[in-house]
Design a protein around this motif. Structure first.
Motif, PDB file in Angstrom:
ATOM      1  N   VAL A  21      -6.521  -2.454  -4.809  1.00  0.00           N
ATOM      2  CA  VAL A  21      -6.081  -1.896  -6.095  1.00  0.00           C
ATOM      3  C   VAL A  21      -6.274  -2.950  -7.173  1.00  0.00           C
ATOM      4  CG1 VAL A  21      -4.076  -1.097  -7.429  1.00  0.00           C
ATOM      5  CG2 VAL A  21      -4.402  -0.318  -5.071  1.00  0.00           C
ATOM      6  N   GLU A  71      -5.785  -8.435  -4.897  1.00  0.00           N
ATOM      7  CA  GLU A  71      -6.473  -7.177  -5.205  1.00  0.00           C
ATOM      8  C   GLU A  71      -7.379  -6.746  -4.059  1.00  0.00           C
ATOM      9  OE1 GLU A  71      -6.736  -7.429 -10.091  1.00  0.00           O
ATOM     10  OE2 GLU A  71      -8.373  -8.256  -8.875  1.00  0.00           O
ATOM     11  N   GLU A  76       4.198   0.905  -8.396  1.00  0.00           N
ATOM     12  CA  GLU A  76       3.284  -0.208  -8.650  1.00  0.00           C
ATOM     13  C   GLU A  76       3.652  -1.410  -7.793  1.00  0.00           C
ATOM     14  OE1 GLU A  76       1.685  -2.842 -12.480  1.00  0.00           O
ATOM     15  OE2 GLU A  76       3.659  -1.881 -12.577  1.00  0.00           O
ATOM     16  N   ARG A 112       0.838  -1.210   0.000  1.00  0.00           N
ATOM     17  CA  ARG A 112       0.000   0.000   0.000  1.00  0.00           C
ATOM     18  C   ARG A 112       0.868   1.254   0.000  1.00  0.00           C
ATOM     19  NH1 ARG A 112      -2.757  -2.961   4.175  1.00  0.00           N
ATOM     20  NH2 ARG A 112      -4.541  -4.088   3.276  1.00  0.00           N
ATOM     21  N   GLU A 167       1.986   1.773  -3.565  1.00  0.00           N
ATOM     22  CA  GLU A 167       0.910   2.298  -4.406  1.00  0.00           C
ATOM     23  C   GLU A 167       0.577   3.747  -4.049  1.00  0.00           C
ATOM     24  OE1 GLU A 167      -0.961   1.315  -6.958  1.00  0.00           O
ATOM     25  OE2 GLU A 167       0.036  -0.614  -7.275  1.00  0.00           O
TER      26      GLU A 167
END
Length: 257
Positions: free
Chosen positions: A151, A146, A104, A96, A99
């Motif tokens: 995400v 995910e 990425e 996290r 991101e």
């Protein structure tokens, strides 16, 4: 004997190479390179054309501690990159943070090797007969990541396991299925020719004494406009506890497969 010594050196005695990584990021910026993730690289280039670019891809086979240190180094230099995590290295907190920063975090998948070892299958054709079930396992694992990350994952990277080498069957055969890709929303696997053909040079790190193949990224700066640099944390810093755990796990898997 020389091979054993090199393995011991790279696993337990090698000084940290993270200062070298920091120098590389700085030198690439000074040479005018944009340093981006796989996901960002896949976006259409601006109308005026793409600047010289390095795509940083990290495969987190092991050693989350060093992965976090490499990420911190990139944050200091304003670099974006892609980090691909195996099921055994998932760290949703770190992912996290990656991101949220604009880099990425995604999936380093290996369901073919996992299935073959779990089912004690050593024949590639027999494994292929189970590909429908293996693909469903991949889709379920992707969905779980995910949901944990919050995400949608757009790119993924195939992991290379010792079982793949023995089977002569690579994990990215899972994604030789356009229906699965569409269902999972995957835009790219990092070994897709459509991606690799965009690079003038593809460099992967290596254990000492080679360090890089086919050449050092330092030597490539200014000579190639589009570079993909694949790195693995374990090649940049020793982590006795994690390396020993991984070596014992590899030994156990080899004995029980």
């Amino acid at each position: 004997m020389k091979r054993l010594f090199r393995r011991l050196y790279s696993d337990y005695l090698m000084p940290s190479r993270l200062p070298e990584y920091e120098v590389l990021l700085r030198d690439a910026a000074e040479h005018g390179y944009a340093q981006v993730s796989v996901r960002d690289f896949l976006r259409p280039p601006p109308a005026q054309g793409r600047a010289p670019t390095i795509v940083h891809r990290h495969d987190i086979d092991s050693d989350l501690r060093t992965a976090a240190r490499m990420f911190a180094c990139e944050v200091r230099h304003g670099v974006r990159s892609s980090f691909y995590f195996r099921l055994s290295t998932l760290d949703f907190g770190l992912m996290r943070d990656i991101e949220d920063y604009g880099s990425e975090a995604s999936y380093h998948f290996e369901e073919i090797a996992t299935f073959a070892k779990r089912q004690h299958i050593k024949d590639a054709d027999e494994v292929r007969r189970h590909l429908p079930a293996i693909r469903e396992e991949f889709a379920a694992n992707l969905r779980r990541i995910e949901e944990g990350l919050g995400v949608k994952l757009r790119t993924v990277a195939s992991h290379g396991d010792f079982a793949n080498r023995r089977l002569k069957l690579i994990n990215n055969e899972i994604l030789a299925d356009d229906t699965l890709r569409a269902r999972c929303g995957i835009a790219c696997e990092t070994y897709d020719s459509a991606l690799l053909d965009k690079f003038d040079l593809y460099i992967s790190d290596r254990p000492p004494p080679q360090l890089y193949h086919p050449m050092s990224p330092h030597a490539a700066l200014g000579r190639y406009r589009s570079i993909c640099l694949l790195t693995h944390p374990v090649q940049w810093e020793t982590n006795w506890r994690d390396t020993t755990r991984c070596n014992l796990r590899r030994l156990a898997e080899g004995l029980t497969w």
